[in-house]
Design a protein around this motif. Structure first.
Motif, PDB file in Angstrom:
ATOM      1  N   LEU A 119       0.712  -1.475   0.177  1.00 36.88           N
ATOM      2  CA  LEU A 119      -0.394  -0.385  -0.079  1.00 36.88           C
ATOM      3  C   LEU A 119       0.723   1.409   0.129  1.00 36.88           C
ATOM      4  CD1 LEU A 119      -2.877  -1.676   2.427  1.00 36.88           C
ATOM      5  CD2 LEU A 119      -2.765  -0.975   0.242  1.00 36.88           C
ATOM      6  N   GLN A 120       2.207   1.122   0.504  1.00 33.37           N
ATOM      7  CA  GLN A 120       3.177   2.529   0.782  1.00 33.37           C
ATOM      8  C   GLN A 120       4.011   2.382  -0.269  1.00 33.37           C
ATOM      9  OE1 GLN A 120       3.322   4.906   2.551  1.00 33.37           O
ATOM     10  NE2 GLN A 120       5.521   5.324   1.295  1.00 33.37           N
ATOM     11  N   TYR A 121       4.268   0.804  -1.238  1.00 36.32           N
ATOM     12  CA  TYR A 121       5.153   0.666  -2.267  1.00 36.32           C
ATOM     13  C   TYR A 121       4.530   1.097  -3.614  1.00 36.32           C
ATOM     14  CZ  TYR A 121       8.272  -1.549   0.899  1.00 36.32           C
ATOM     15  OH  TYR A 121       9.066  -1.930   2.144  1.00 36.32           O
ATOM     16  N   HIS A 122       3.660   0.718  -3.599  1.00 29.74           N
ATOM     17  CA  HIS A 122       2.913   1.184  -4.808  1.00 29.74           C
ATOM     18  C   HIS A 122       2.759   1.891  -5.826  1.00 29.74           C
ATOM     19  CE1 HIS A 122      -0.296  -0.243  -7.866  1.00 29.74           C
ATOM     20  NE2 HIS A 122      -0.576   0.870  -8.157  1.00 29.74           N
ATOM     21  N   ASP A 123       2.759   1.729  -6.955  1.00 25.27           N
ATOM     22  CA  ASP A 123       2.943   3.322  -7.990  1.00 25.27           C
ATOM     23  C   ASP A 123       3.676   4.231  -7.716  1.00 25.27           C
ATOM     24  OD1 ASP A 123       1.521   3.936 -10.465  1.00 25.27           O
ATOM     25  OD2 ASP A 123       0.224   5.226  -9.503  1.00 25.27           O
ATOM     26  N   THR A 124       4.941   4.182  -6.630  1.00 27.39           N
ATOM     27  CA  THR A 124       5.777   4.523  -6.233  1.00 27.39           C
ATOM     28  C   THR A 124       7.102   4.368  -7.180  1.00 27.39           C
ATOM     29  OG1 THR A 124       7.123   3.454  -4.724  1.00 27.39           O
ATOM     30  CG2 THR A 124       5.529   5.066  -3.793  1.00 27.39           C
ATOM     31  N   TYR A 125       8.805   5.332  -6.820  1.00 31.02           N
ATOM     32  CA  TYR A 125       9.399   4.937  -7.968  1.00 31.02           C
ATOM     33  C   TYR A 125       9.974   3.863  -7.910  1.00 31.02           C
ATOM     34  CZ  TYR A 125       9.779   8.433 -11.582  1.00 31.02           C
ATOM     35  OH  TYR A 125      10.539   8.737 -12.773  1.00 31.02           O
ATOM     36  N   PHE A 126       9.927   3.479  -6.492  1.00 29.13           N
ATOM     37  CA  PHE A 126      10.256   1.844  -5.148  1.00 29.13           C
ATOM     38  C   PHE A 126      10.200   0.739  -6.446  1.00 29.13           C
ATOM     39  CE2 PHE A 126      10.901  -1.563  -3.353  1.00 29.13           C
ATOM     40  CZ  PHE A 126      11.714  -1.138  -2.124  1.00 29.13           C
ATOM     41  N   VAL A 127       9.137   0.915  -7.546  1.00 27.63           N
ATOM     42  CA  VAL A 127       8.362  -0.275  -8.081  1.00 27.63           C
ATOM     43  C   VAL A 127       9.159  -0.325  -9.570  1.00 27.63           C
ATOM     44  CG1 VAL A 127       6.879  -1.599  -9.273  1.00 27.63           C
ATOM     45  CG2 VAL A 127       6.034   0.006  -6.977  1.00 27.63           C
ATOM     46  N   VAL A 128       9.204   1.313  -9.806  1.00 30.39           N
ATOM     47  CA  VAL A 128      10.532   1.619 -10.884  1.00 30.39           C
ATOM     48  C   VAL A 128      11.541   1.139 -11.087  1.00 30.39           C
ATOM     49  CG1 VAL A 128      11.523   2.957 -12.085  1.00 30.39           C
ATOM     50  CG2 VAL A 128       8.926   3.859 -11.568  1.00 30.39           C
ATOM     51  N   ALA A 129      12.681   1.064  -9.497  1.00 33.45           N
ATOM     52  CA  ALA A 129      13.985   0.660  -9.048  1.00 33.45           C
ATOM     53  C   ALA A 129      13.949  -1.012  -8.814  1.00 33.45           C
ATOM     54  CB  ALA A 129      13.765   1.611  -7.215  1.00 33.45           C
ATOM     55  N   HIS A 130      12.466  -1.210  -8.287  1.00 38.26           N
ATOM     56  CA  HIS A 130      12.592  -2.523  -8.342  1.00 38.26           C
ATOM     57  C   HIS A 130      13.233  -3.587  -9.770  1.00 38.26           C
ATOM     58  CE1 HIS A 130      11.001  -6.744  -7.961  1.00 38.26           C
ATOM     59  NE2 HIS A 130      10.070  -6.264  -9.005  1.00 38.26           N
ATOM     60  N   PHE A 131      11.752  -2.874 -10.456  1.00 35.11           N
ATOM     61  CA  PHE A 131      11.667  -3.710 -12.003  1.00 35.11           C
ATOM     62  C   PHE A 131      12.876  -3.498 -12.929  1.00 35.11           C
ATOM     63  CE2 PHE A 131      10.016  -3.029 -16.559  1.00 35.11           C
ATOM     64  CZ  PHE A 131       9.711  -4.205 -16.790  1.00 35.11           C
ATOM     65  N   HIS A 132      13.290  -2.092 -12.358  1.00 38.41           N
ATOM     66  CA  HIS A 132      14.096  -1.908 -13.570  1.00 38.41           C
ATOM     67  C   HIS A 132      15.568  -2.343 -13.592  1.00 38.41           C
ATOM     68  CE1 HIS A 132      12.017   0.735 -14.920  1.00 38.41           C
ATOM     69  NE2 HIS A 132      12.551   0.889 -16.411  1.00 38.41           N
ATOM     70  N   TYR A 133      15.698  -2.987 -12.135  1.00 40.48           N
ATOM     71  CA  TYR A 133      16.952  -4.549 -11.093  1.00 40.48           C
ATOM     72  C   TYR A 133      16.786  -5.214 -11.796  1.00 40.48           C
ATOM     73  CZ  TYR A 133      20.485  -1.420  -8.435  1.00 40.48           C
ATOM     74  OH  TYR A 133      21.262  -0.819  -7.682  1.00 40.48           O
ATOM     75  N   VAL A 134      15.549  -5.850 -11.741  1.00 41.13           N
ATOM     76  CA  VAL A 134      15.390  -7.249 -12.868  1.00 41.13           C
ATOM     77  C   VAL A 134      15.309  -6.971 -14.083  1.00 41.13           C
ATOM     78  CG1 VAL A 134      13.737  -8.764 -13.574  1.00 41.13           C
ATOM     79  CG2 VAL A 134      14.005  -7.533 -11.234  1.00 41.13           C
ATOM     80  N   LEU A 135      14.892  -6.099 -15.318  1.00 34.12           N
ATOM     81  CA  LEU A 135      14.449  -5.815 -16.053  1.00 34.12           C
ATOM     82  C   LEU A 135      16.923  -5.899 -16.644  1.00 34.12           C
ATOM     83  CD1 LEU A 135      13.349  -5.606 -18.831  1.00 34.12           C
ATOM     84  CD2 LEU A 135      13.284  -3.940 -18.971  1.00 34.12           C
ATOM     85  N   VAL A 136      17.404  -4.225 -16.363  1.00 37.53           N
ATOM     86  CA  VAL A 136      18.255  -4.110 -16.921  1.00 37.53           C
ATOM     87  C   VAL A 136      20.100  -5.393 -16.722  1.00 37.53           C
ATOM     88  CG1 VAL A 136      19.919  -2.358 -17.126  1.00 37.53           C
ATOM     89  CG2 VAL A 136      17.554  -1.512 -17.271  1.00 37.53           C
ATOM     90  N   PRO A 137      19.961  -4.807 -14.912  1.00 36.56           N
ATOM     91  CA  PRO A 137      21.249  -5.519 -14.605  1.00 36.56           C
ATOM     92  C   PRO A 137      21.108  -7.155 -14.764  1.00 36.56           C
ATOM     93  CG  PRO A 137      20.533  -3.976 -13.441  1.00 36.56           C
ATOM     94  CD  PRO A 137      19.583  -4.027 -13.889  1.00 36.56           C
ATOM     95  N   GLY A 138      19.364  -7.688 -14.751  1.00 42.23           N
ATOM     96  CA  GLY A 138      19.462  -8.678 -15.332  1.00 42.23           C
ATOM     97  C   GLY A 138      19.110  -9.150 -16.683  1.00 42.23           C
ATOM     98  N   ALA A 139      18.283  -9.064 -17.357  1.00 39.36           N
ATOM     99  CA  ALA A 139      17.471  -9.513 -18.154  1.00 39.36           C
ATOM    100  C   ALA A 139      18.858  -9.159 -19.731  1.00 39.36           C
ATOM    101  CB  ALA A 139      16.515  -9.033 -19.058  1.00 39.36           C
ATOM    102  N   ILE A 140      19.119  -7.869 -19.399  1.00 42.25           N
ATOM    103  CA  ILE A 140      19.713  -7.329 -19.982  1.00 42.25           C
ATOM    104  C   ILE A 140      21.123  -7.785 -19.783  1.00 42.25           C
ATOM    105  CG2 ILE A 140      20.782  -5.257 -21.797  1.00 42.25           C
ATOM    106  CD1 ILE A 140      17.696  -3.978 -21.305  1.00 42.25           C
ATOM    107  N   PHE A 141      21.615  -7.721 -18.809  1.00 43.93           N
ATOM    108  CA  PHE A 141      22.973  -8.002 -18.605  1.00 43.93           C
ATOM    109  C   PHE A 141      23.583  -9.345 -19.033  1.00 43.93           C
ATOM    110  CE2 PHE A 141      25.765  -5.322 -15.571  1.00 43.93           C
ATOM    111  CZ  PHE A 141      25.481  -4.068 -16.076  1.00 43.93           C
ATOM    112  N   ALA A 142      22.428  -9.964 -19.061  1.00 44.61           N
ATOM    113  CA  ALA A 142      22.579 -11.491 -19.521  1.00 44.61           C
ATOM    114  C   ALA A 142      22.834 -11.712 -20.762  1.00 44.61           C
ATOM    115  CB  ALA A 142      21.325 -12.532 -18.797  1.00 44.61           C
TER     116      ALA A 142
END
Length: 280
Positions: A119-142
């Motif tokens: 309820l606190q995290y939703h739709d904030t930049y915390f979600v942006v940070a989480h998603f991009h840590y999975v997508l960029v250093p995750g999928a793209i680094f691979a």
């Protein structure tokens, strides 16, 4: 998007650790589990829409459960490197960077999985940070790791190891400058999808922007390395390319001929020993 990355990393780490992949069967089951569970976690994006409590609990537990097979994979990757004869060519650097930074994204994902806290995290930049840590250093680094790993096989030429490592270090440092401050922005209450933000968020946004520009520019190094390798370099790639590489693609010349095998290849201990050993 992350499942192909898992496969790439599971090829690269054993090669440069010069060890079989630790827990091969567990890795296969973990991948299948992630694929299955990913179909039943979609409403973790919707904890704030007013869904019934039973729905929130189901999707919360399903989302937290997907961390188990993901943790198995991270444990197996680290165990593969443990006491291996490791060398740190560019593909290995990107693979290790993937393991470390993807784990950060996974931990913040566990935080977001808790419905009451979301309820606190939703739709904030915390979600942006989480998603991009999975997508960029995750999928793209691979993807970058896989490109450096198979590029000599594709082109018949060795890329510049010096510029490959420069590309990794600039990318790894700048991607953290770009996305890590966004955790703090989200926790401080900065929402997503807004054209402007309050002045108290300006400093962290400036840091994030600087990291973004550096990360974007650093990919020009990646393009330059690929173009140089494709056009030809002084060092030609052998058939094996990497000392610890196993698999049929490393038994044919680089680049592979159009008609790869005149007759079905003999699968023996020299080609897929790591698969057979892991299966045993």
């Amino acid at each position: 998007m992350i499942l192909p990355a898992f496969g790439v990393i599971s090829e690269i780490l054993p090669t440069f650790s010069r060890k079989p992949l630790f827990g091969y069967s567990a890795m296969v089951y973990a991948t299948a589990s992630i694929a299955f569970l990913s179909f039943i976690v979609w409403a973790h994006h919707m904890f704030t829409v007013g869904m019934p409590l039973a729905g929130q609990l189901f999707f919360m537990y399903a989302t937290m459960l997907i961390a188990v097979p993901t943790g198995v994979k991270v444990f197996n990757w680290v165990s593969t490197m443990w006491k291996g004869s490791m060398t740190f060519e560019t593909p290995m650097l990107f693979a290790i960077g993937f393991v470390v930074l993807f784990t950060i994204g996974g931990l913040s994902g566990l935080m977001l999985a808790i419905a009451s806290v979301d309820l606190q995290y939703h739709d904030t930049y915390f979600v942006v940070a989480h998603f991009h840590y999975v997508l960029v250093p995750g999928a793209i680094f691979a993807l970058m790791a896989g490109t450096y790993y198979w590029l000599p096989k594709w082109t018949g030429n060795m890329y510049s190891e010096k510029w490959g490592k420069i590309h990794f270090w600039v990318s790894a440092i700048s991607v953290n400058i770009l996305f890590f401050p966004q955790h703090y922005l989200g926790l401080a209450g900065m929402p997503r999808r807004i054209p402007d933000y309050a002045t108290q968020f300006a400093d962290f946004n400036m840091i994030s922007s600087v990291g973004g520009f550096i990360f974007g520019i650093s990919q020009l190094i990646f393009v330059g390395v690929i173009i140089h390798c494709v056009r030809g370099s002084k060092v030609k790639a052998t058939s094996g390319v990497w000392e610890g590489a196993k698999g049929l693609e490393w038994t044919v010349p680089s680049p592979a001929p159009y008609h790869t095998f005149d007759e079905p290849p003999l699968i023996d201990d020299t080609t897929v020993a790591h698969v057979e050993e892991s299966a045993h």
